[in-house]
Motif scaffolding. Structure first.
Motif, PDB file in Angstrom:
ATOM      1  N   VAL A  70       0.848  -1.137  -0.013  1.00 36.98           N
ATOM      2  CA  VAL A  70      -0.001  -0.074   0.092  1.00 36.98           C
ATOM      3  C   VAL A  70       1.065   1.361   0.154  1.00 36.98           C
ATOM      4  O   VAL A  70       1.781   1.355   0.827  1.00 36.98           O
ATOM      5  CB  VAL A  70      -1.010   0.234   1.115  1.00 36.98           C
ATOM      6  N   ALA A  71       0.607   2.004  -0.751  1.00 34.12           N
ATOM      7  CA  ALA A  71       1.067   3.526  -0.837  1.00 34.12           C
ATOM      8  C   ALA A  71       0.295   4.513  -0.278  1.00 34.12           C
ATOM      9  O   ALA A  71      -0.725   4.546  -0.869  1.00 34.12           O
ATOM     10  CB  ALA A  71       1.696   3.941  -2.365  1.00 34.12           C
ATOM     11  N   THR A  72       0.670   5.060   0.613  1.00 28.98           N
ATOM     12  CA  THR A  72       0.063   6.301   1.435  1.00 28.98           C
ATOM     13  C   THR A  72       0.644   7.644   1.049  1.00 28.98           C
ATOM     14  O   THR A  72       1.747   7.979   1.076  1.00 28.98           O
ATOM     15  CB  THR A  72      -0.204   5.916   3.047  1.00 28.98           C
ATOM     16  N   VAL A  73      -0.515   8.352   0.505  1.00 26.78           N
ATOM     17  CA  VAL A  73      -0.165   9.649   0.162  1.00 26.78           C
ATOM     18  C   VAL A  73      -0.789  10.670   1.151  1.00 26.78           C
ATOM     19  O   VAL A  73      -1.984  10.718   1.421  1.00 26.78           O
ATOM     20  CB  VAL A  73      -0.629   9.908  -1.532  1.00 26.78           C
ATOM     21  N   THR A  74       0.244  11.747   1.656  1.00 28.54           N
ATOM     22  CA  THR A  74      -0.147  12.657   2.485  1.00 28.54           C
ATOM     23  C   THR A  74       0.274  14.117   2.171  1.00 28.54           C
ATOM     24  O   THR A  74       1.028  14.072   1.423  1.00 28.54           O
ATOM     25  CB  THR A  74       0.114  12.460   3.985  1.00 28.54           C
ATOM     26  N   LEU A  75      -0.431  15.036   2.385  1.00 29.91           N
ATOM     27  CA  LEU A  75      -0.085  16.427   2.233  1.00 29.91           C
ATOM     28  C   LEU A  75      -0.938  17.217   3.502  1.00 29.91           C
ATOM     29  O   LEU A  75      -2.177  17.073   3.461  1.00 29.91           O
ATOM     30  CB  LEU A  75      -0.197  16.996   0.999  1.00 29.91           C
ATOM     31  N   LEU A  76      -0.381  18.123   4.170  1.00 24.82           N
ATOM     32  CA  LEU A  76      -0.868  18.922   5.264  1.00 24.82           C
ATOM     33  C   LEU A  76      -2.067  19.795   4.573  1.00 24.82           C
ATOM     34  O   LEU A  76      -1.839  20.351   3.487  1.00 24.82           O
ATOM     35  CB  LEU A  76       0.030  19.696   5.898  1.00 24.82           C
ATOM     36  N   GLY A  77      -3.154  19.539   4.998  1.00 24.86           N
ATOM     37  CA  GLY A  77      -4.380  20.320   4.730  1.00 24.86           C
ATOM     38  C   GLY A  77      -5.351  19.461   3.789  1.00 24.86           C
ATOM     39  O   GLY A  77      -6.277  20.068   3.351  1.00 24.86           O
ATOM     40  N   TYR A  78      -4.690  18.088   3.495  1.00 24.22           N
ATOM     41  CA  TYR A  78      -5.578  17.504   2.486  1.00 24.22           C
ATOM     42  C   TYR A  78      -5.881  16.058   2.990  1.00 24.22           C
ATOM     43  O   TYR A  78      -5.115  15.658   3.960  1.00 24.22           O
ATOM     44  CB  TYR A  78      -4.731  17.182   1.055  1.00 24.22           C
ATOM     45  N   LYS A  79      -6.864  15.281   2.662  1.00 26.04           N
ATOM     46  CA  LYS A  79      -7.098  13.961   2.947  1.00 26.04           C
ATOM     47  C   LYS A  79      -6.092  12.981   2.476  1.00 26.04           C
ATOM     48  O   LYS A  79      -5.816  13.115   1.122  1.00 26.04           O
ATOM     49  CB  LYS A  79      -8.637  13.740   2.456  1.00 26.04           C
ATOM     50  N   PRO A  80      -5.671  12.174   3.349  1.00 22.64           N
ATOM     51  CA  PRO A  80      -4.880  11.224   2.902  1.00 22.64           C
ATOM     52  C   PRO A  80      -5.506  10.203   1.953  1.00 22.64           C
ATOM     53  O   PRO A  80      -6.619   9.935   1.991  1.00 22.64           O
ATOM     54  CB  PRO A  80      -4.340  10.519   4.166  1.00 22.64           C
ATOM     55  N   VAL A  81      -4.600   9.520   0.904  1.00 21.89           N
ATOM     56  CA  VAL A  81      -5.105   8.522   0.098  1.00 21.89           C
ATOM     57  C   VAL A  81      -4.146   7.472  -0.016  1.00 21.89           C
ATOM     58  O   VAL A  81      -2.852   7.361   0.321  1.00 21.89           O
ATOM     59  CB  VAL A  81      -5.060   9.186  -1.492  1.00 21.89           C
ATOM     60  N   GLN A  82      -4.760   6.173   0.218  1.00 19.99           N
ATOM     61  CA  GLN A  82      -4.058   4.912   0.314  1.00 19.99           C
ATOM     62  C   GLN A  82      -4.200   4.118  -1.005  1.00 19.99           C
ATOM     63  O   GLN A  82      -5.592   4.071  -1.775  1.00 19.99           O
ATOM     64  CB  GLN A  82      -4.625   3.937   1.334  1.00 19.99           C
ATOM     65  N   LEU A  83      -3.055   3.704  -1.754  1.00 22.88           N
ATOM     66  CA  LEU A  83      -3.160   2.969  -3.002  1.00 22.88           C
ATOM     67  C   LEU A  83      -2.795   1.661  -2.859  1.00 22.88           C
ATOM     68  O   LEU A  83      -1.473   1.565  -2.947  1.00 22.88           O
ATOM     69  CB  LEU A  83      -2.530   3.809  -3.958  1.00 22.88           C
ATOM     70  N   PRO A  84      -3.557   0.867  -3.043  1.00 16.98           N
ATOM     71  CA  PRO A  84      -3.061  -0.680  -3.041  1.00 16.98           C
ATOM     72  C   PRO A  84      -2.369  -0.865  -4.333  1.00 16.98           C
ATOM     73  O   PRO A  84      -2.848  -0.668  -5.494  1.00 16.98           O
ATOM     74  CB  PRO A  84      -4.368  -1.464  -2.846  1.00 16.98           C
ATOM     75  N   VAL A  85      -1.197  -1.326  -4.465  1.00 12.71           N
ATOM     76  CA  VAL A  85      -0.428  -1.858  -5.549  1.00 12.71           C
ATOM     77  C   VAL A  85      -0.295  -3.189  -5.691  1.00 12.71           C
ATOM     78  O   VAL A  85       0.625  -3.826  -4.471  1.00 12.71           O
ATOM     79  CB  VAL A  85       1.034  -1.035  -5.600  1.00 12.71           C
ATOM     80  N   THR A  86      -0.461  -3.987  -6.852  1.00  7.80           N
ATOM     81  CA  THR A  86      -0.242  -5.447  -6.851  1.00  7.80           C
ATOM     82  C   THR A  86       1.210  -5.563  -7.686  1.00  7.80           C
ATOM     83  O   THR A  86       1.428  -4.890  -8.428  1.00  7.80           O
ATOM     84  CB  THR A  86      -1.330  -5.758  -7.591  1.00  7.80           C
ATOM     85  N   ALA A  87       2.006  -6.219  -7.119  1.00 14.53           N
ATOM     86  CA  ALA A  87       3.452  -6.372  -7.485  1.00 14.53           C
ATOM     87  C   ALA A  87       3.229  -6.741  -8.837  1.00 14.53           C
ATOM     88  O   ALA A  87       4.380  -6.668  -9.705  1.00 14.53           O
ATOM     89  CB  ALA A  87       4.349  -7.301  -6.606  1.00 14.53           C
ATOM     90  N   ALA A  88       2.525  -7.639  -9.269  1.00 17.46           N
ATOM     91  CA  ALA A  88       2.296  -8.527 -10.614  1.00 17.46           C
ATOM     92  C   ALA A  88       2.361  -7.580 -11.726  1.00 17.46           C
ATOM     93  O   ALA A  88       2.374  -8.183 -12.842  1.00 17.46           O
ATOM     94  CB  ALA A  88       1.427  -9.687 -10.448  1.00 17.46           C
ATOM     95  N   GLN A  89       1.561  -6.423 -11.619  1.00 15.04           N
ATOM     96  CA  GLN A  89       0.866  -5.657 -12.521  1.00 15.04           C
ATOM     97  C   GLN A  89       1.524  -4.283 -12.343  1.00 15.04           C
ATOM     98  O   GLN A  89       1.304  -3.446 -11.332  1.00 15.04           O
ATOM     99  CB  GLN A  89      -0.378  -5.651 -12.805  1.00 15.04           C
ATOM    100  N   ASN A  90       2.440  -3.758 -13.355  1.00 10.98           N
ATOM    101  CA  ASN A  90       2.908  -2.388 -13.059  1.00 10.98           C
ATOM    102  C   ASN A  90       1.640  -1.410 -13.693  1.00 10.98           C
ATOM    103  O   ASN A  90       1.289  -1.478 -14.566  1.00 10.98           O
ATOM    104  CB  ASN A  90       4.078  -2.184 -14.055  1.00 10.98           C
ATOM    105  N   PRO A  91       1.264  -0.365 -12.454  1.00  6.94           N
ATOM    106  CA  PRO A  91       0.039   0.447 -12.809  1.00  6.94           C
ATOM    107  C   PRO A  91       0.468   1.611 -14.008  1.00  6.94           C
ATOM    108  O   PRO A  91      -0.440   2.134 -14.082  1.00  6.94           O
ATOM    109  CB  PRO A  91      -0.420   0.675 -11.422  1.00  6.94           C
TER     110      PRO A  91
END
Length: 114
Positions: A70-91
């Motif tokens: 899981v890649a978690t994206v955060t920035l002060l003042g914004y809602k965090p986003v979690q991105l599940p990433v499957t290793a078998a497939q480059n998104p």
């Protein structure tokens, strides 16, 4: 810009459900020769931290591991986003539009009401 439909739906759902996280900012590059994908955010400059311990600041390349993560994206003042990433497939490149936090979310009412 090509956005993976499943990741977009998951990112939007996670954005409304996830709790705020603080990620120390650091920049490191994937080891050369390893497969990686790019995360870009609007606005740029968000912190990315994977469940495998990799950290970077957007826009940045994130290495694909041997297993899903899981890649978690955060920035002060914004809602965090979690991105599940499957290793078998480059998104491919992932574009994340960060949504502002609700004003006063979680802050006590200064007037004394509930």
């Amino acid at each position: 810009m090509n956005i993976h439909p499943r990741l977009t739906a998951v990112a939007l759902a996670a954005c409304s459900l996830s709790a705020c996280a603080s990620v120390p900012e650091s920049r490191s590059a994937p080891a050369s020769g390893n497969a990686a994908f790019t995360i870009r955010t609007t606005p740029a400059g968000a912190s990315v931290e994977t469940s495998q311990g990799y950290r970077c600041t957007t826009p940045c390349d994130v290495p694909l591991g041997a297993r899903a993560f899981v890649a978690t994206v955060t920035l002060l003042g914004y809602k965090p986003v979690q991105l599940p990433v499957t290793a078998a497939q480059n998104p491919g490149p992932i574009d994340v539009k960060l949504l502002p936090q609700d004003p006063g979310a979680g802050a006590p009412n200064p007037i004394g009401g509930k």
